[in-house]
Scaffold this motif. Structure first.
Motif, short mmCIF file in Angstrom:
data_model
loop_
_atom_site.label_atom_id
_atom_site.label_comp_id
_atom_site.label_asym_id
_atom_site.label_seq_id
_atom_site.Cartn_x
_atom_site.Cartn_y
_atom_site.Cartn_z
N ASN A 1 -7.42 -6.23 6.11
CA ASN A 1 -7.33 -5.56 4.81
C ASN A 1 -6.52 -6.42 3.85
O ASN A 1 -5.31 -6.54 3.98
N SER A 2 -7.18 -7.02 2.88
CA SER A 2 -6.51 -7.94 1.96
C SER A 2 -5.95 -7.23 0.73
O SER A 2 -5.50 -7.87 -0.21
N THR A 3 -5.97 -5.89 0.74
CA THR A 3 -5.46 -5.13 -0.41
C THR A 3 -3.97 -5.39 -0.62
O THR A 3 -3.49 -5.53 -1.73
N ARG A 4 -3.21 -5.45 0.46
CA ARG A 4 -1.76 -5.71 0.45
C ARG A 4 -1.01 -4.73 -0.45
O ARG A 4 -0.45 -5.08 -1.47
N ILE A 5 -0.97 -3.48 -0.01
CA ILE A 5 -0.23 -2.43 -0.71
C ILE A 5 0.54 -1.61 0.31
O ILE A 5 0.00 -1.24 1.35
N ALA A 6 1.81 -1.36 0.02
CA ALA A 6 2.61 -0.46 0.84
C ALA A 6 3.38 0.46 -0.09
O ALA A 6 3.89 0.01 -1.13
N VAL A 7 3.48 1.75 0.27
CA VAL A 7 4.12 2.71 -0.64
C VAL A 7 4.76 3.84 0.15
O VAL A 7 4.26 4.25 1.20
N LEU A 8 5.88 4.35 -0.37
CA LEU A 8 6.59 5.50 0.18
C LEU A 8 6.33 6.70 -0.72
O LEU A 8 6.35 6.56 -1.95
N ASP A 9 6.09 7.88 -0.11
CA ASP A 9 5.91 9.07 -0.94
C ASP A 9 7.15 9.96 -0.88
O ASP A 9 8.10 9.69 -0.14
N ARG A 10 7.13 11.05 -1.63
CA ARG A 10 8.31 11.93 -1.72
C ARG A 10 8.57 12.68 -0.43
O ARG A 10 9.68 13.15 -0.20
#
Length: 799
Positions: A222-231
């Motif tokens: 997966n070349s999207t390369r996104i990481a995120v934290l939610d509430r």
């Protein structure tokens, strides 16, 4: 009546002034604040969670940062800082959202320390959102700049970590300045933690390096390369990694790369304003690299760690274990003058000088003695003897689960008095601290020495018993049909970069029989390794580096891995011999396809090649562990895969340069005439801009399909600068017939007009005579990236 009236007037003005002093969540152009008013935030989010303004250095005097912090935490934890490595004076400094739309931080002397670079835009307001994001908007509400795009050591909920961004730790606990640890997406699309210290760099998480990406539960596809934290406390990454906070649910949270190298999630306890660790990447801190520096050993003691020096070594700086330990002895390379001291259950990660299995302890000793750079070896018995000679001793750790010992190389005449010193541990209950002990073999005080030896002896007997049981089980039930083991995984990793003997490479190349290329640094031969890999072996000529310097440089280059760079697999440094072992690409180099081959490179292939070369050089100049200047960028050094992915060859040993250096003073000119920047002739310090110049020449040749360096060498034609001046004139005048005439006629007019214009503009800016006017390779990549994927087929030009 007068007194009450005056009192009412004064009260009114006090209320008016008080209302103006109240911090706001949004400000318009012209707003500013002096550092002397740091106790009053510049901005506060509407929900009151975040404050923004001048933040005093926790340990400095009269030193301030422009930061965002958690209003209700007892430690006023910082979430973001604009000038973390450039603090300003506590008197006279100022932050201003100017009428030109630029947010600028100025020091007491008026110098600009930091800005959002939004001057001249349609910026209208600046606000601190409830998410903790500081944003500048235009009148339509569009975001022109936001702090979420430039994280420091913290990620907030809904702040995306993407390609090219890094979350970088603080250097010391309680301080703000940048440290050695970072979280980022690697070139294989995997989220990693890296230690990038003063001496070495290495990745250490995912922590089981013996496993593949997929065995670690990740994916590189997966070349999207996104990481995120939610509430809620869920952190999700595009490489398949995901975790949840132990207190999953709504709350105030943050993710931080801490100064000790661990990656943790914190939840705010609203009742007392304290932070609670709700998840951490590495429960055992000794898995973090660089904690104890060179020649140091990390011990994990339940909820804390302790650093100690190897026997015969002493700490360099008692206040900073990252600086490691230095030897209290010296010895020559003479193997007769060396002995080995056993250190049970200790190993060092990386820096293997090779790998040997099915080997006896005595043979492992000889393997280390034969190499001057060998500082010791790891030897273990897991059914068969396995030997890992080490060139440098970094990332040392002690573990009861390690089935072997480390054998430290010491001079024969060293006495036992240098092998141990007293120790005092500095222990607290904060698991984020590194507990520093004075250098000693086992990290214990002399009063506890006898107990240490007793427990060590008992542990050794227990380990020996387990060892016999394992060997018996192996022979009884498994025979010799053993599947891939941990040792084989370790071998696979260490074998990716290794030291060869001269005789090995002589056999591999059939006595250097098949020459496949040559340059000013040496001759390249084709070879085949024992595992059937085809390699290119380069014999360096006129190489004056010493063995240690050579090893230091190739060890850095050996860790480089980029799709547009030829991979180095090993080296040889033996007496007067210096050889490099690279992967071999069976396809032709760019010069063959551009100038000699009957097959015509199509436009799409040319653009792909140009873009790939730019990405490879940008990696060397900006993203590599150390900045590397190639110094000989030309079509002959661009190799192509079957799908025309370019790989830059012959890089690295031209020169490594430390970050921050102004330039290199190289004694002799290097490179190929026609591709060499003017500073070579002018005897100016060499910077990465020499590669930028060479790239510009190559880019022109890719467009035109001719050897520009030859066709423009005639003085009567004015040289390349005269030609470039004409091209600039064509571009300024939008002279379409002249511009079209620059394209290789073999393409028969089949090209993408916008890509052509962009490539010409990039090329002409790259070959500027004044190097400061040339772009960086990062800027070149950004310019080309805008036109990387074009759905429409290149078509004939018609106007």
């Amino acid at each position: 009546m007068k007194k009450p009236f005056l009192f009412i007037i004064l009260q009114f003005f006090c209320i008016l002034l008080g209302s103006k002093a109240q911090p706001q969540s949004i400000l318009t152009k012209g707003s500013s604040q002096q550092v002397e008013h740091y106790d009053q935030p510049f901005l506060v989010s509407q929900n009151g969670t975040f404050s923004c303004g001048f933040y005093p250095d926790p340990v400095g005097i009269n030193v301030f940062y422009f930061s965002i912090w958690f209003t209700n935490s007892i430690d006023k934890a910082v979430a973001w800082t604009a000038n973390r490595d450039s603090p300003v004076n506590g008197h006279g400094s100022k932050i201003k959202f100017g009428h030109d739309g630029n947010l600028v931080l100025r020091d007491v002397n008026g110098s600009e320390v930091w800005s959002t670079s939004t001057g001249g835009s349609s910026a209208s307001t600046i606000s601190l959102l409830d998410s903790g994001n500081l944003v500048i908007n235009d009148r339509k509400g569009n975001i022109l700049w936001q702090s979420f795009d430039s994280p420091t050591d913290t990620l907030l909920p809904y702040q995306r970590l993407t390609k090219g961004k890094r979350v970088v730790s603080a250097l010391v606990k309680g301080e703000i300045g940048s440290g050695y640890y970072s979280l980022y997406f690697d070139n294989d699309n995997v989220l990693r933690l890296m230690y990038d210290g003063p001496v070495i760099s290495s990745t250490y998480w995912p922590n089981n390096a013996l496993n593949s990406v997929f065995q670690n539960g990740r994916t590189s596809y997966n070349s999207t390369r996104i990481a995120v934290l939610d509430r809620l406390g869920q952190f999700i990454s595009s490489d398949g990694f995901s975790i949840s906070a132990s207190d999953l649910g709504l709350g105030i949270r943050r993710l931080r790369v801490d100064y000790d190298g661990n990656f943790r999630m914190y939840s705010l306890n609203m009742s007392n304003g304290s932070w609670v660790v709700s998840w951490e990447a590495l429960p055992e801190l000794c898995q973090v690299h660089g904690l104890c520096g060179e020649n140091g050993i990390c011990d994990y003691l339940g909820d804390q760690i302790k650093c100690s020096c190897l026997p015969g070594y002493e700490i360099n700086n008692p206040n900073n274990w990252n600086e490691g330990c230095r030897p209290k002895f010296s010895y020559s390379c003479n193997k007769i003058q060396s002995r080995f001291v056993q250190i049970p259950q200790v190993d060092f990660y990386g820096f293997d000088l090779g790998y040997k299995d099915k080997i006896s302890y005595d043979d492992c000793v000889q393997l280390c003695l034969q190499n001057c750079t060998c500082a010791g070896f790891s030897y273990r018995l897991t059914g068969t003897g396995v030997c890992y000679p080490k060139g440098t001793l970094f990332n040392g750790y002690r573990s009861p689960n390690f089935p072997g010992s480390f054998y430290l190389r010491l001079p024969t005449d060293s006495n036992d008095s240098i092998l141990s010193t007293s120790s005092k541990l500095d222990c607290t209950n904060n698991r984020s601290d590194i507990f520093l002990g004075s250098p000693s073999m086992f990290g214990a005080s002399q009063s506890n020495t006898k107990w240490t030896y007793m427990f060590t002896f008992i542990g050794f007997l227990g380990a020996l018993e387990i060892l016999f049981l394992v060997i018996g089980w192996w022979y009884l039930f498994r025979g010799r049909d053993v599947p891939q083991s941990v040792e084989e995984g370790y071998k696979m990793i260490s074998y990716q970069f290794r030291q060869f003997t001269y005789e090995e490479l002589k056999d591999v190349t059939g006595k250097f029989k098949e020459e496949i290329g040559r340059g000013y640094t040496g001759v390249v031969y084709r070879g085949v390794l024992d595992d059937k890999r085809v390699v290119a072996v380069k014999k360096l000529i006129d190489f004056s580096q010493g063995e240690e310097e050579f090893w230091a440089e190739v060890s850095v280059i050996g860790r480089i891995n980029h799709i547009n760079l030829v991979r180095m697999w090993g080296f040889c440094s033996e007496r007067r011999h210096r050889l490099l072992v690279y992967e071999h690409l069976e396809n032709q180099s760019l010069d063959k396809l551009l100038f000699e081959n009957e097959r015509t490179l199509q436009w799409r292939e040319r653009f792909k090649i140009a873009f790939g070369i730019a990405k490879g050089l940008a990696y060397l100049h900006h993203e590599c562990l150390e900045w590397i200047i190639h110094c000989d960028v030309k079509p002959e050094n661009i190799l192509l895969t079957r799908d025309f992915e370019p790989k830059i060859a012959d890089f690295g040993l031209v020169k490594l340069t430390k970050r921050g250096e102004a330039g290199l003073n190289i004694s002799q000119m290097r490179g190929t005439m026609g591709y060499m920047a003017p500073e070579w002739v002018l005897n100016l310090p060499i910077t990465s801009k020499v590669d930028v110049y060479s790239y510009g020449v190559v880019l022109i040749e890719i467009i035109m399909g001719i050897r520009v360096t030859t066709s423009l060498s005639d003085d009567t034609k004015g040289g390349i600068q005269s030609f470039v001046s004409e091209v600039r004139h064509f571009l300024q005048c939008n002279d379409e017939p002249e511009i079209t005439g620059l394209v290789d006629p073999k393409l028969r007019g089949q090209f993408d007009w916008e890509q052509l214009i962009t490539m010409l503009r990039v090329a002409t800016s790259c070959v500027e005579e004044e190097r400061n006017r040339r772009p960086t390779m990062d800027e070149v990549v950004k310019d080309l990236m805008a036109f990387e994927e074009r759905d429409d087929e290149p078509s004939s030009s018609s106007w």
